[in-house]
Design an enzyme around this catalytic site. Sequence first.
Site, mmCIF file in Angstrom:
data_model
loop_
_atom_site.group_PDB
_atom_site.id
_atom_site.type_symbol
_atom_site.label_atom_id
_atom_site.label_comp_id
_atom_site.label_asym_id
_atom_site.label_seq_id
_atom_site.Cartn_x
_atom_site.Cartn_y
_atom_site.Cartn_z
ATOM 1 N N LYS A 22 0.600 28.536 -2.842
ATOM 2 C CA LYS A 22 0.424 29.679 -1.946
ATOM 3 C C LYS A 22 0.348 30.972 -2.759
ATOM 4 C CE LYS A 22 2.559 31.498 2.247
ATOM 5 N NZ LYS A 22 1.244 31.965 2.737
ATOM 6 N N ASN A 77 -5.789 31.747 11.248
ATOM 7 C CA ASN A 77 -4.468 32.072 10.738
ATOM 8 C C ASN A 77 -4.407 33.533 10.340
ATOM 9 O OD1 ASN A 77 -3.869 32.647 7.679
ATOM 10 N ND2 ASN A 77 -5.630 31.241 7.692
ATOM 11 N N CYS A 112 -8.238 37.837 0.917
ATOM 12 C CA CYS A 112 -7.375 37.541 2.061
ATOM 13 C C CYS A 112 -7.695 38.519 3.192
ATOM 14 C CB CYS A 112 -5.909 37.638 1.702
ATOM 15 S SG CYS A 112 -4.838 37.281 3.121
ATOM 16 N N THR A 164 -11.322 32.327 4.254
ATOM 17 C CA THR A 164 -11.540 32.130 5.690
ATOM 18 C C THR A 164 -12.546 33.123 6.266
ATOM 19 O OG1 THR A 164 -9.645 33.538 6.123
ATOM 20 C CG2 THR A 164 -9.262 31.162 6.108
ATOM 21 N N GLY A 169 -13.808 25.083 2.140
ATOM 22 C CA GLY A 169 -14.138 25.503 3.506
ATOM 23 C C GLY A 169 -14.463 24.290 4.358
#
Lengths: 311, 319
Positions: free
Chosen positions: B59, B83, B147, B209, B259
């Site tokens: 992470k 998320n 991010c 994402t 992805g």
Amino acid sequence: MTDRPALDATPLHAKHYADGAAFVSAPIVENVRLARDTYRLRFEAPAIAATITPGQFVMVRLAGIDDPLLGRAFALYDVSDDRAAVDVVYLAHGKLTTALASRQPGDRVEVWGPLGNGFDGDEREIDALLLVAGGIGYTPFLACGAEALGLKEYGLVGGVSDADDASPPQKTTRPRLAAKSVTFCYGVRTLDYLAGADAFRAAGIDLRIASNDGSVGHHGLVTDLLTQALEESSDRRRRVLCCGPEPMMEAVAEICLAEQVRCDVSLETPMACGLGICFSCVAKVKQPDGEWDYKRTCVDGPIFDASQIEW
Amino acid sequence: MPHGPEAPSPTAPTDVDLSVTLGRLQLPNPVLVASGTFGYARELASLVDLSRLGGILPKTVTATPRQGNAPWRTVETTGGMLNAIGLDNDGVDAFIECHVPYLASVGCPIIASVAGKTREEFVELVRRFDAVDAAHRPAAIELNVSCPNVSGGVDFGSDPALCEAVVRDCVAASDLPIIAKLTPNVTSIATMAKAAEAGGADALSLINTVLGMAIDWRKRRPLLANVVGGLSGPAIKPIALRCVWQASQAVRAPIIGVGGIANINDAMEFLVAGASAVQLGTVNFYHPTASMEVLDALPAALAEIGATSVSAIVGSLNH
């Protein structure tokens, strides 16, 4: 994979990684309606059935499809008598659970578990174990109550799932809950949502019901039942376990704090993995320094001492 | 018109060379697990043989501890999930003290993922890992310049000049291979890939994402506390595949495809599209053993199209 540093004791690690978990494709054995929108699913998973304990949970996913994508968390309801299958009870109200309700014996689900900490035992026996649930939050308490009364044991390991395994069954070292009496205060919306009452009574659990509309039991809040049960047991060693909607759990925690009775709550926070890798299911948990921090319900819970929760 | 290679010669799966080279980074195989979808690896030790992985990206770590966003942090959508975790982590000091010793012991390459608010913070994070003793030092560093859930995070991923500059600073600050993880939320992924390459990145990870949203119309509220979040899972695979292909046409730097990869077919598609390796992400949440299954199936899949190495099929798309 054996000589890794033992770091799990450091405070930054979670307390309950899924070290005993298996990921299996499990055939459905039974999928039966218990009450309105409420079903008991039994799936064959000896590796999980042999080790899971009350208060722990499994993640269940519909096999082979991408929609719904994620698993859902379900508390252990019971283990079959032959220790080959696990029961969970669910409310059919979302995408996965609605689809699950139409699955037939022989269909498969993907399951991983056991997960989470489960209910914590105590050094000494409790006189009166008081269980408090709202709605579908009742599901962890049949196994919990049956075990506390000595009727059934969970978490036997070894020699169960593998016929070639010569080692004899061993009891886990987990301290078990043991109580002289178990009272279950069970709040439901209406009579038609009442599930599992016969099973609780058959286990010798003192079942007390409250409903929102008075269609069954006490017309009012489940906390009224708890207050009464606490009064009746005021001279005994007591412990409260609670699972249900968050406002109800908060109210129960407040009552127990005032009565100075230890209360553990089983949190249900939205979970994507159940394993501690997605960081979705966090709850505010008080830390030793008095501040709260987000903790993962799946690997630090789902059972928490209610006095540690920042509601 | 697309057409397959003529009469592929049958190859025994055991003869297949799975090793891959990404700039200065050598990996035993191309099956990695993506940052933010594998915790700190310890969580999955009982379900995954961590030592077999081509690489683990723990992470993302930041310079100082971050509490992350309020719940709800994730919500399922059709074939995927949104998320907005918000880089919940205990900071680089705690990461190096608590998680690095364990990660260094698992026996596969570890690629630390870092995110800074500024260029200076990125450089400081890279230096911290560079200074870790050799036995615990990661194999490479992935710069999370993409991010979507923290302010400042995406600027490095959407402004080519900023992206090139932060990559260049980080490459200069360390001997470790540097990977830039890019966002698909840009007009031209090729432009961003060229910028990261110009900064000296050893490799590019594509994609982070896709920005999305989910709403409860009855309550007229967003389902995520952060209102918007990053979409991942099978739903974004076509977008990721397109980005990998477009970037691979624009740069020579090796690409790590990520992805919506959930199985061997997905992984093979990314390799053929131009990825030299892949990261499995969201699938770890709902099928935690997927990385092992992809790895098990890889030699036979390569052999099926007559390849004796992973590199032989990278970017082999006929079009």
